[in-house]
Write a protein that holds these residues in place. Structure first.
Motif, PDB file in Angstrom:
ATOM      1  N   THR A   3       0.837  -1.186   0.000  1.00  0.00           N
ATOM      2  CA  THR A   3       0.000   0.000   0.000  1.00  0.00           C
ATOM      3  C   THR A   3       0.878   1.246   0.000  1.00  0.00           C
ATOM      4  O   THR A   3       1.992   1.248   0.509  1.00  0.00           O
ATOM      5  N   ILE A   7      -2.361   5.725   1.508  1.00  0.00           N
ATOM      6  CA  ILE A   7      -3.358   4.796   2.044  1.00  0.00           C
ATOM      7  C   ILE A   7      -3.073   4.491   3.506  1.00  0.00           C
ATOM      8  O   ILE A   7      -3.985   4.449   4.336  1.00  0.00           O
ATOM      9  N   TYR A  87      -3.736  -4.562   4.907  1.00  0.00           N
ATOM     10  CA  TYR A  87      -3.835  -3.857   3.628  1.00  0.00           C
ATOM     11  C   TYR A  87      -2.612  -4.139   2.764  1.00  0.00           C
ATOM     12  O   TYR A  87      -2.712  -4.250   1.539  1.00  0.00           O
ATOM     13  N   LYS A  92      -6.659  -5.578  -3.454  1.00  0.00           N
ATOM     14  CA  LYS A  92      -7.419  -4.347  -3.262  1.00  0.00           C
ATOM     15  C   LYS A  92      -8.893  -4.616  -3.001  1.00  0.00           C
ATOM     16  O   LYS A  92      -9.528  -3.948  -2.185  1.00  0.00           O
TER      17      LYS A  92
END
Length: 255
Positions: A3, A7, A87, A92
């Motif tokens: 990420t 983010i 994450y 995604k």
């Protein structure tokens, strides 16, 4: 699947904002959900009748709502790093769902613990209403536990980041179990600190803020070998002081 910094920053801000929202609810204390209402105890001492009256004045549902709000307000900031980890290692399309399952698993552990905690809170308030003795006793236990090898082991295990499946039900299971295990070690590390504010006849909001600060600080520390470490683990305070000094230098530099 790494990420971006944007983010990761968004994750931090979102979690802190949600935590702040729950803190606002706690501080306003709607319906007195964070306060144990007392009943008169008979001259013979606590009785079945007084227990029934106390439970009528403090329904289990209200006690658990208050406990859950406290957990979410105090503990969500500690989940920033593991959520970022999820994450980093999820596709995604699955990131948000996996992070949510992790938080649900983590919260479920604290909710189960809450039934036992609330039983202790009600029992002690029945035996010693409006007394600081239970809080003092738990405070002493919390200090001893704070420096113990078991506490350090729990903190160390709280840094474990497990492998996560990428697809399907296996990914859901891994994220949820990751939350459960993270919650188990978090309970092991912080059960006494969480119980202490709830036993105070007054000043529990301030105590919750102090306990939150301590728990976030100790979570930021690096793992170390289990043992009797007489350290207050105030890394968050050190970071705040360093950041304040840096900001002051920058202000003076441009003035």
């Amino acid at each position: 699947m790494k990420t971006s910094k944007r983010i990761r920053y968004s994750i931090s801000i979102t979690i802190l904002a949600v935590s702040a929202f729950f803190w606002i609810i706690l501080l306003f204390n709607p319906g007195g959900i964070m306060t144990v209402k007392h009943c008169h105890v008979s001259l013979e001492g606590p009785s079945k009748a007084s227990l029934q009256m106390m439970l009528q004045m403090n329904p289990v549902s209200d006690l658990m709502i208050g406990w859950t709000l406290m957990v979410l307000a105090m503990m969500l900031p500690k989940l920033i790093t593991p959520v970022q980890y999820i994450y980093d290692r999820s596709f995604k399309s699955r990131r948000f769902w996996s992070a949510l399952l992790f938080i649900l698993g983590y919260t479920a552990v604290w909710i189960v613990m809450g039934f036992f905690m609330n039983a202790i809170i009600v029992g002690l308030n029945l035996l010693l209403p409006n007394s600081y003795i239970p809080a003092l006793a738990v405070g002493i236990i919390a200090v001893i536990w704070q420096f113990s090898p078991i506490k350090q082991k729990c903190l160390n295990r709280g840094h474990d980041h497990v492998a996560l499946a990428a697809f399907g039900s296996e990914a859901d299971r891994d994220a949820f179990m990751f939350g459960i295990m993270h919650g188990v070690w978090c309970v092991g590390a912080g059960w006494a600190l969480m119980l202490f504010p709830m036993l105070l006849p007054s000043g529990h909001n301030l105590a919750m803020i102090v306990v939150t600060f301590i728990m976030i600080s100790e979570h930021m520390e690096h793992p170390r070998s289990p043992g009797w470490h007489f350290s207050f683990r105030l890394k968050l305070l050190r970071v705040m002081i360093a950041q304040t000094r840096l900001n002051m230098k920058n202000i003076l530099k441009f003035n």
